[in-house]
Design an enzyme around this catalytic site. Sequence first.
Site, PDB file in Angstrom:
ATOM      1  N   CYS A 115      33.326  23.651  -8.598  1.00  0.00           N
ATOM      2  CA  CYS A 115      33.585  22.232  -8.893  1.00  0.00           C
ATOM      3  C   CYS A 115      34.036  21.997 -10.331  1.00  0.00           C
ATOM      4  CB  CYS A 115      32.347  21.396  -8.592  1.00  0.00           C
ATOM      5  SG  CYS A 115      31.930  21.401  -6.849  1.00  0.00           S
ATOM      6  N   HIS A 249      33.450  14.576 -12.520  1.00  0.00           N
ATOM      7  CA  HIS A 249      33.522  15.224 -11.201  1.00  0.00           C
ATOM      8  C   HIS A 249      32.796  14.332 -10.205  1.00  0.00           C
ATOM      9  CE1 HIS A 249      33.181  17.890  -7.895  1.00  0.00           C
ATOM     10  NE2 HIS A 249      31.908  18.182  -8.099  1.00  0.00           N
ATOM     11  N   ASN A 279      33.105  14.860  -2.119  1.00  0.00           N
ATOM     12  CA  ASN A 279      33.216  15.878  -3.167  1.00  0.00           C
ATOM     13  C   ASN A 279      34.358  16.824  -2.795  1.00  0.00           C
ATOM     14  OD1 ASN A 279      32.935  18.030  -4.902  1.00  0.00           O
ATOM     15  ND2 ASN A 279      30.717  18.233  -4.652  1.00  0.00           N
TER      16      ASN A 279
HETATM   17  O1  UT7 Z   1      29.773  19.520  -6.754  1.00  0.00           O
HETATM   18  C1  UT7 Z   1      28.833  20.522  -6.991  1.00  0.00           C
HETATM   19  C2  UT7 Z   1      27.544  19.958  -7.350  1.00  0.00           C
HETATM   20  N1  UT7 Z   1      26.816  19.503  -6.186  1.00  0.00           N
HETATM   21  C3  UT7 Z   1      26.080  18.423  -6.309  1.00  0.00           C
HETATM   22  O2  UT7 Z   1      26.136  17.788  -7.332  1.00  0.00           O
HETATM   23  C4  UT7 Z   1      25.132  18.060  -5.221  1.00  0.00           C
HETATM   24  C5  UT7 Z   1      23.806  17.754  -5.856  1.00  0.00           C
HETATM   25  N2  UT7 Z   1      22.789  17.330  -4.905  1.00  0.00           N
HETATM   26  C6  UT7 Z   1      22.850  16.129  -4.308  1.00  0.00           C
HETATM   27  O3  UT7 Z   1      23.820  15.400  -4.454  1.00  0.00           O
HETATM   28  C7  UT7 Z   1      21.655  15.695  -3.485  1.00  0.00           C
HETATM   29  O4  UT7 Z   1      20.596  16.583  -3.700  1.00  0.00           O
HETATM   30  C8  UT7 Z   1      21.953  15.592  -1.968  1.00  0.00           C
HETATM   31  C9  UT7 Z   1      22.874  14.429  -1.695  1.00  0.00           C
HETATM   32  C10 UT7 Z   1      22.577  16.892  -1.476  1.00  0.00           C
HETATM   33  C11 UT7 Z   1      20.661  15.354  -1.193  1.00  0.00           C
HETATM   34  O5  UT7 Z   1      20.020  14.180  -1.710  1.00  0.00           O
HETATM   35  P1  UT7 Z   1      18.465  14.224  -2.050  1.00  0.00           P
HETATM   36  O6  UT7 Z   1      18.065  12.859  -2.438  1.00  0.00           O
HETATM   37  O7  UT7 Z   1      18.268  15.332  -3.055  1.00  0.00           O
HETATM   38  O8  UT7 Z   1      17.828  14.559  -0.661  1.00  0.00           O
HETATM   39  P2  UT7 Z   1      16.894  15.806  -0.248  1.00  0.00           P
HETATM   40  O9  UT7 Z   1      17.692  17.062  -0.218  1.00  0.00           O
HETATM   41  O10 UT7 Z   1      15.669  15.752  -1.103  1.00  0.00           O
HETATM   42  O11 UT7 Z   1      16.522  15.415   1.229  1.00  0.00           O
HETATM   43  C12 UT7 Z   1      15.741  14.270   1.530  1.00  0.00           C
HETATM   44  C13 UT7 Z   1      15.540  14.173   3.015  1.00  0.00           C
HETATM   45  C14 UT7 Z   1      15.073  15.480   3.669  1.00  0.00           C
HETATM   46  O12 UT7 Z   1      14.174  15.155   4.687  1.00  0.00           O
HETATM   47  P3  UT7 Z   1      12.600  15.349   4.452  1.00  0.00           P
HETATM   48  O13 UT7 Z   1      12.398  16.788   4.108  1.00  0.00           O
HETATM   49  O14 UT7 Z   1      12.253  14.429   3.301  1.00  0.00           O
HETATM   50  O15 UT7 Z   1      12.016  14.939   5.763  1.00  0.00           O
HETATM   51  C15 UT7 Z   1      16.351  16.020   4.272  1.00  0.00           C
HETATM   52  O16 UT7 Z   1      16.102  16.852   5.383  1.00  0.00           O
HETATM   53  O17 UT7 Z   1      16.793  13.839   3.650  1.00  0.00           O
HETATM   54  C16 UT7 Z   1      17.069  14.773   4.703  1.00  0.00           C
HETATM   55  N3  UT7 Z   1      18.500  14.926   4.820  1.00  0.00           N
HETATM   56  C17 UT7 Z   1      19.270  14.112   5.561  1.00  0.00           C
HETATM   57  N4  UT7 Z   1      18.978  13.037   6.315  1.00  0.00           N
HETATM   58  C18 UT7 Z   1      20.009  12.411   6.917  1.00  0.00           C
HETATM   59  C19 UT7 Z   1      19.290  15.868   4.231  1.00  0.00           C
HETATM   60  N5  UT7 Z   1      20.574  15.650   4.575  1.00  0.00           N
HETATM   61  C20 UT7 Z   1      20.588  14.580   5.394  1.00  0.00           C
HETATM   62  C21 UT7 Z   1      21.610  13.886   6.064  1.00  0.00           C
HETATM   63  N6  UT7 Z   1      21.267  12.814   6.806  1.00  0.00           N
HETATM   64  N7  UT7 Z   1      22.913  14.237   5.960  1.00  0.00           N
END
Ligand code: UT7
Length: 322
Positions: A115, A249, A279
């Site tokens: 990225c 980004h 992204n």
């Molecule tokens: O470009 C390169 C750099 N990449 C990035 O910058 C990405 C950085 N990370 C992020 O943007 C975020 O961490 C995400 C958008 C990927 C995830 O957001 P988050 O607030 O960190 O969510 P999480 O991973 O802590 O997940 C929260 C909950 C989980 O459920 P439980 O364990 O709390 O029951 C996940 O299983 O959300 C669930 N979850 C989803 N639910 C609905 C994960 N993906 C999804 C989804 N739809 N697509």
Amino acid sequence: MNAIRSVVRGVGAYLPARMLTNADLALMVDTSDEWIVQRTGIRTRHIAADNEVTSDLALAAARAALADAGLGPGDIDLIVLATSTPDNTFPATAVSVQAGLGITHGAAFDLQAVCSGFVYALATADNFLKSGAYKRCLVIGAETFSRILDWSDRTTCVLFGDGAGAMVLEAMDGADGRGVLTTHLRSDGRHKNKLYVDGGVSSTRSVGFLRMEGREVFRHAVGMIADVITDAFDATGESAQTIDWFVPHQANRRIIDASAVKLGIAPEKVVITVDQHGNTSAASIPLALAAAHADGRIKKGDLVLLEAMGGGFTWGSALIRW
Ligand code: UT7
């Protein structure tokens, strides 16, 4: 004494016609428009057609950038293309763009920093131009991340999209304060397993799928972004107050907003496209630049701050007087 500066002559973009909305994704995996918008700010993204490859997207963006610059392919003597999704293992996707443009002189090569690829490519091009080795460079970020997504993994497949953006940089003596003012690149390979593709030529002889510990990447992102922007401000004496535009980004709206708040950058200076593009990795910054230039926001003389952070980890910043 006049120093050679790399001055932006034009920018251009290309997005594949097919769009994939959050509602479309909710039919494919257990997710919802509400979750995706709230956690990422993404509403829709573009997906390449089956017969479109990364170089097709890159070539279209390059042509748009040349038209914006009022230049022809013969004026370009260097192409630096950032991608993690090349057409083939080799040759470089950049040489397909070079051939597509009908350029038979100069050099073309790919660069891979996930990225952060566009900022790395910009810094590389800037150094070649400032050294006098080349005169005009196409700096391209082009990706077809749809090809490395596991479409059954809701934690990653909702985040990414395809697209390409390009910039024409020209070496100018006495650029009147314009041009690339500073670039800062960083990496820390200890984090390489937090965002990676689980295949590759030398490891599995296959392509593999993108895997990410999203929460871990998120945890590091804002601090790394702030550090490298502070480096850019320290090197130039510029600040959150003197910049006209912040073009980050586009990975996640929450990361962008938190970075702007931490640095004291006013929200109206922040260019956002993640809602429309998702992204697009190395393509996200030039896509956002092209959008903000086309709609009249970024104008000649404006001070534009770029930053990126991604797999590796890699991260970097650039400050440009447009
Ligand atoms: O470009 C390169 C750099 N990449 C990035 O910058 C990405 C950085 N990370 C992020 O943007 C975020 O961490 C995400 C958008 C990927 C995830 O957001 P988050 O607030 O960190 O969510 P999480 O991973 O802590 O997940 C929260 C909950 C989980 O459920 P439980 O364990 O709390 O029951 C996940 O299983 O959300 C669930 N979850 C989803 N639910 C609905 C994960 N993906 C999804 C989804 N739809 N697509």
